[in-house]
Design a protein around this motif. Structure first.
Motif, PDB file in Angstrom:
ATOM      1  N   LEU A 245       0.723  -1.226   0.254  1.00 45.49           N
ATOM      2  CA  LEU A 245      -0.013   0.014   0.122  1.00 45.49           C
ATOM      3  C   LEU A 245       0.877   1.175   0.029  1.00 45.49           C
ATOM      4  CD1 LEU A 245      -2.853  -1.017   2.694  1.00 45.49           C
ATOM      5  CD2 LEU A 245      -3.014  -0.994   0.123  1.00 45.49           C
ATOM      6  N   GLY A 246       2.126   1.220  -0.031  1.00 44.39           N
ATOM      7  CA  GLY A 246       3.210   2.103  -0.047  1.00 44.39           C
ATOM      8  C   GLY A 246       3.039   2.910   1.377  1.00 44.39           C
ATOM      9  N   LEU A 247       2.759   2.465   2.430  1.00 48.43           N
ATOM     10  CA  LEU A 247       2.861   3.015   3.859  1.00 48.43           C
ATOM     11  C   LEU A 247       4.212   2.846   4.298  1.00 48.43           C
ATOM     12  CD1 LEU A 247      -0.658   1.765   5.126  1.00 48.43           C
ATOM     13  CD2 LEU A 247       0.076   3.866   3.994  1.00 48.43           C
ATOM     14  N   ASP A 248       5.083   2.213   3.857  1.00 45.88           N
ATOM     15  CA  ASP A 248       6.365   1.907   4.597  1.00 45.88           C
ATOM     16  C   ASP A 248       7.489   2.386   3.426  1.00 45.88           C
ATOM     17  OD1 ASP A 248       5.198   1.248   6.921  1.00 45.88           O
ATOM     18  OD2 ASP A 248       5.594  -1.041   6.520  1.00 45.88           O
ATOM     19  N   VAL A 249       7.123   3.393   2.669  1.00 45.93           N
ATOM     20  CA  VAL A 249       8.269   3.900   1.851  1.00 45.93           C
ATOM     21  C   VAL A 249       9.250   4.673   2.501  1.00 45.93           C
ATOM     22  CG1 VAL A 249       8.616   5.001  -0.300  1.00 45.93           C
ATOM     23  CG2 VAL A 249       6.607   3.642  -0.273  1.00 45.93           C
ATOM     24  N   GLU A 250      10.501   4.279   2.417  1.00 45.47           N
ATOM     25  CA  GLU A 250      11.541   5.058   2.996  1.00 45.47           C
ATOM     26  C   GLU A 250      12.104   6.319   2.014  1.00 45.47           C
ATOM     27  OE1 GLU A 250      14.231   2.563   4.993  1.00 45.47           O
ATOM     28  OE2 GLU A 250      12.798   1.573   6.171  1.00 45.47           O
ATOM     29  N   THR A 251      12.649   7.286   2.705  1.00 44.31           N
ATOM     30  CA  THR A 251      13.081   8.373   1.886  1.00 44.31           C
ATOM     31  C   THR A 251      14.400   8.399   2.301  1.00 44.31           C
ATOM     32  OG1 THR A 251      11.341   9.731   1.873  1.00 44.31           O
ATOM     33  CG2 THR A 251      13.176  10.874   1.241  1.00 44.31           C
TER      34      THR A 251
END
Length: 265
Positions: A245-251
């Motif tokens: 779901l893209g909730l844990d995308v790290e920058t």
């Protein structure tokens, strides 16, 4: 009734019902109790000052070598007081080996009296003036644990019921320390060469108790491992779902390089 009379009456009632006034709970032990047959023959010919046999029905048989003309039998409560223990099958053995029953002991000038705090036994008039001989009686115990004050100092032997053990702590233990355990058929005997403490206690177990405990512990361990594995899988599944779901995308720290963020240049 006047209120000033209520407090003295309430106090008197409390004293009477608790036995502190001394009018209830006393008297002689009945002849039927004194002359009951012991569960098994008493062990008179032992090499110890106190020989105690614990039976399977939470009773014990005790034989004490006497160094006085009287003995008080009791248990200590949790508040430092004393409570009389129930006694039956009372026997006295003279130094010459003659054994008499509890009623014969009384008929010869002795006594077995019970109060709230103790059972007082006085030897017959024809017993040695400075004590001597042996006193035996039967009383109640508790399952898997025996505890009693040391009515006489000296050597002790406590015979456990059949198939009971004290080898595995904390299921089995004895106090005071310095004891030895010897085997006699299917029974174990806990021995002290000299006891000078105020009490002795022995906690014991059936051998099958360890098997039951081991099986229960194994089940708990299996349940714990299975539960841990189950929750670990659930957590991993949840993490994968969040990533989808893209909730844990790290920058990354170098996403913008050395340039300022958009709109800030």
């Amino acid at each position: 009734m006047n209120r000033r009379h209520l407090l003295p009456l309430a106090l008197a009632a409390l004293l009477l019902t608790s036995g502190c006034a001394g009018f209830f709970g006393g008297g002689s032990v009945s002849a039927e109790q004194l002359d009951e047959d012991p569960p098994s023959p008493y062990v008179w010919s032992s090499d110890v000052d106190a020989h105690i046999t614990i039976t399977e029905d939470a009773q014990f048989q005790a034989v004490y070598a006497l160094d006085d003309s009287s003995m008080e039998l009791f248990r200590r409560d949790g508040f430092g007081g004393r409570n009389a223990i129930p006694v039956s099958a009372v026997r006295y053995r003279y130094p010459n080996g003659t054994v008499i029953s509890g009623t014969e002991l009384v008929a010869r000038g002795g006594s077995v009296n019970r109060s709230r705090e103790r059972v007082s036994v006085t030897l017959p008039d024809d017993a040695p003036a400075d004590g001597g001989g042996q006193l035996a009686f039967t009383s109640s115990s508790t399952p898997k644990r025996f505890s009693l004050p040391t009515f006489v100092n000296g050597s002790y032997a406590v015979v456990l019921p059949p198939n009971r053990r004290i080898a595995v702590f904390p299921f089995g233990q004895a106090s005071p320390g310095g004891y030895e355990v010897e085997a006699e058929g299917d029974r174990r005997i806990v021995r002290w060469e000299s006891v000078e403490t105020d009490a002795i206690s022995v906690q014991f177990y059936l051998q099958r108790d360890l098997l039951i405990f081991g099986a229960a512990a194994a089940v708990l361990v299996a349940v714990g491992i299975g539960g841990g594995f189950y929750y670990k899988r659930r957590i991993e599944a949840l993490r994968r779902r969040r990533e989808e779901l893209g909730l844990d995308v790290e920058t990354g720290d170098d996403e913008f390089g050395d340039d300022p963020p958009p709109g800030m240049g």
